[in-house]
Design a protein around this motif. Structure first.
Motif, PDB file in Angstrom:
ATOM      1  N   SER A 127      49.551  54.667  12.347  1.00 21.66           N
ATOM      2  CA  SER A 127      48.544  54.958  13.364  1.00 21.66           C
ATOM      3  C   SER A 127      48.134  56.420  13.318  1.00 21.66           C
ATOM      4  N   VAL A 128      49.119  57.314  13.151  1.00 24.11           N
ATOM      5  CA  VAL A 128      48.815  58.742  13.078  1.00 24.11           C
ATOM      6  C   VAL A 128      48.011  59.040  11.820  1.00 24.11           C
ATOM      7  N   ARG A 129      48.395  58.436  10.703  1.00 25.20           N
ATOM      8  CA  ARG A 129      47.651  58.635   9.454  1.00 25.20           C
ATOM      9  C   ARG A 129      46.190  58.215   9.613  1.00 25.20           C
ATOM     10  N   ALA A 130      45.984  57.051  10.232  1.00 24.87           N
ATOM     11  CA  ALA A 130      44.621  56.557  10.416  1.00 24.87           C
ATOM     12  C   ALA A 130      43.824  57.486  11.324  1.00 24.87           C
ATOM     13  N   ALA A 131      44.448  57.979  12.389  1.00 30.80           N
ATOM     14  CA  ALA A 131      43.751  58.887  13.307  1.00 30.80           C
ATOM     15  C   ALA A 131      43.406  60.206  12.612  1.00 30.80           C
ATOM     16  N   ILE A 132      44.340  60.732  11.830  1.00 24.86           N
ATOM     17  CA  ILE A 132      44.076  61.966  11.092  1.00 24.86           C
ATOM     18  C   ILE A 132      42.908  61.761  10.129  1.00 24.86           C
ATOM     19  N   SER A 133      42.941  60.667   9.399  1.00 25.43           N
ATOM     20  CA  SER A 133      41.873  60.388   8.450  1.00 25.43           C
ATOM     21  C   SER A 133      40.522  60.280   9.139  1.00 25.43           C
ATOM     22  N   GLN A 134      40.490  59.591  10.264  1.00 27.70           N
ATOM     23  CA  GLN A 134      39.224  59.403  10.959  1.00 27.70           C
ATOM     24  C   GLN A 134      38.703  60.721  11.525  1.00 27.70           C
ATOM     25  N   ALA A 135      39.594  61.545  12.065  1.00 27.34           N
ATOM     26  CA  ALA A 135      39.178  62.845  12.605  1.00 27.34           C
ATOM     27  C   ALA A 135      38.602  63.715  11.500  1.00 27.34           C
ATOM     28  N   LEU A 136      39.236  63.729  10.336  1.00 31.23           N
ATOM     29  CA  LEU A 136      38.749  64.545   9.227  1.00 31.23           C
ATOM     30  C   LEU A 136      37.486  63.958   8.612  1.00 31.23           C
ATOM     31  N   PHE A 137      37.343  62.638   8.707  1.00 33.09           N
ATOM     32  CA  PHE A 137      36.134  61.980   8.206  1.00 33.09           C
ATOM     33  C   PHE A 137      34.890  62.525   8.904  1.00 33.09           C
ATOM     34  N   PHE A 138      35.025  62.812  10.191  1.00 27.95           N
ATOM     35  CA  PHE A 138      33.884  63.292  10.959  1.00 27.95           C
ATOM     36  C   PHE A 138      33.823  64.815  11.065  1.00 27.95           C
ATOM     37  N   ASN A 139      34.823  65.492  10.528  1.00 25.74           N
ATOM     38  CA  ASN A 139      34.868  66.947  10.679  1.00 25.74           C
ATOM     39  C   ASN A 139      34.019  67.618   9.614  1.00 25.74           C
ATOM     40  N   SER A 140      33.149  68.490  10.034  1.00 26.72           N
ATOM     41  CA  SER A 140      32.216  69.123   9.098  1.00 26.72           C
ATOM     42  C   SER A 140      32.793  70.338   8.413  1.00 26.72           C
TER      43      SER A 140
END
Length: 263
Positions: free
Chosen positions: A246-259
């Motif tokens: 769950s933490v891995r997925a959240a980290i990935s998603q946050a970085l996916f949207f981070n410019s």
């Protein structure tokens, strides 16, 4: 239990998913509200979502997949992370990320996720593998961990390093967190809510965000308190005790949207 009570009991977690999927509290909450409005206008849909959480997420997914709602930024102008999320959403349909978030952050089974996404379990498994491969290709960043439990802090450090990221620092109090960003600028923050000296991770993050824009993932035992939709609330939330996936997925998603991702 009435339909309204049943739906209300699932709304906090649906908001969590919608915010993580869209990279924005405002966008996510708008899609959740639109799902409820559609149910009010359609007796058949209302009957479907009365069947439970899977049906509610299925209704949300149908709306998410078939429309692009106009989201007016609060105050007329989006902040850095919100603007980056909107720009990324305009060109990307993250179906593999939907599958990953549903099976990790939301803890649905592969079969339940297949029902939500209207596909076969085999297709869901392929999408999850695709999302995991995408995580492996992500750029690295520096992560600040705000956590007062030493064992949990060490667990998060190991997880972050295992994803190829660097540790910008660890902090157990609000003061330590502010001091840490004075030395190294992080590209991501993982933050607990209740800290060692009685201070708040929310306040620590507010102090940090006054200095620069950075995505934040809150890890809390009481996510429903921050998923009311009544006020500005976190975009990314992971429930304690957490699963590493769950933490891995959240980290990935946050970085996916981070410019911006500092090296």
């Amino acid at each position: 239990m009435s339909v309204s009570q049943l739906v209300a009991s699932h709304l906090p977690l649906l908001r969590r998913y919608a915010r993580a999927l869209s990279g924005s509290q405002q966008t996510g909450d708008t899609y959740v509200r639109a799902t409820l409005e559609a149910a009010l206008a359609d007796d058949g849909l209302r009957g479907e979502i009365a069947e439970g959480r899977v049906a509610l997420y299925r209704a949300f997914t149908a709306l998410w997949s078939s429309s692009a709602l106009e989201i007016e930024p609060v105050g007329g102008q989006a902040g850095g992370h919100e603007a980056a999320a909107s720009e990324r959403l305009a060109s990307v349909t993250p179906l593999c990320r939907q599958a990953l978030l549903l099976t990790t952050l939301e803890d649905f089974s592969v079969e339940e996720t297949a029902t939500i996404l209207d596909m076969s379990p085999e297709q869901v498994e392929d999408l999850v593998r695709e999302a995991v491969a995408e995580i492996d290709r992500e750029s690295t960043t520096r992560v600040l961990i705000i956590e007062d439990e030493p064992l949990i802090a060490m667990q998060l450090e190991d997880l972050v390093r295992g994803l190829g990221h660097d540790i910008a620092g660890t902090a157990a109090t609000r003061t330590q967190a502010v001091d840490a960003v004075g030395e190294v600028t992080p590209g991501l923050v993982l933050a607990d809510i209740q800290l060692a000296d009685g201070s708040s991770g929310l306040d620590a993050v507010d102090d940090i965000l006054q200095q620069f824009d950075v995505p934040v993932i809150f890890i809390t035992a009481y996510p429903e308190r921050l998923l009311t939709g009544d006020r500005p609330e976190p975009t990314y939330l992971v429930t304690k005790p957490f699963q590493e996936a769950s933490v891995r997925a959240a980290i990935s998603q946050a970085l996916f949207f981070n410019s911006s991702k500092p090296l």
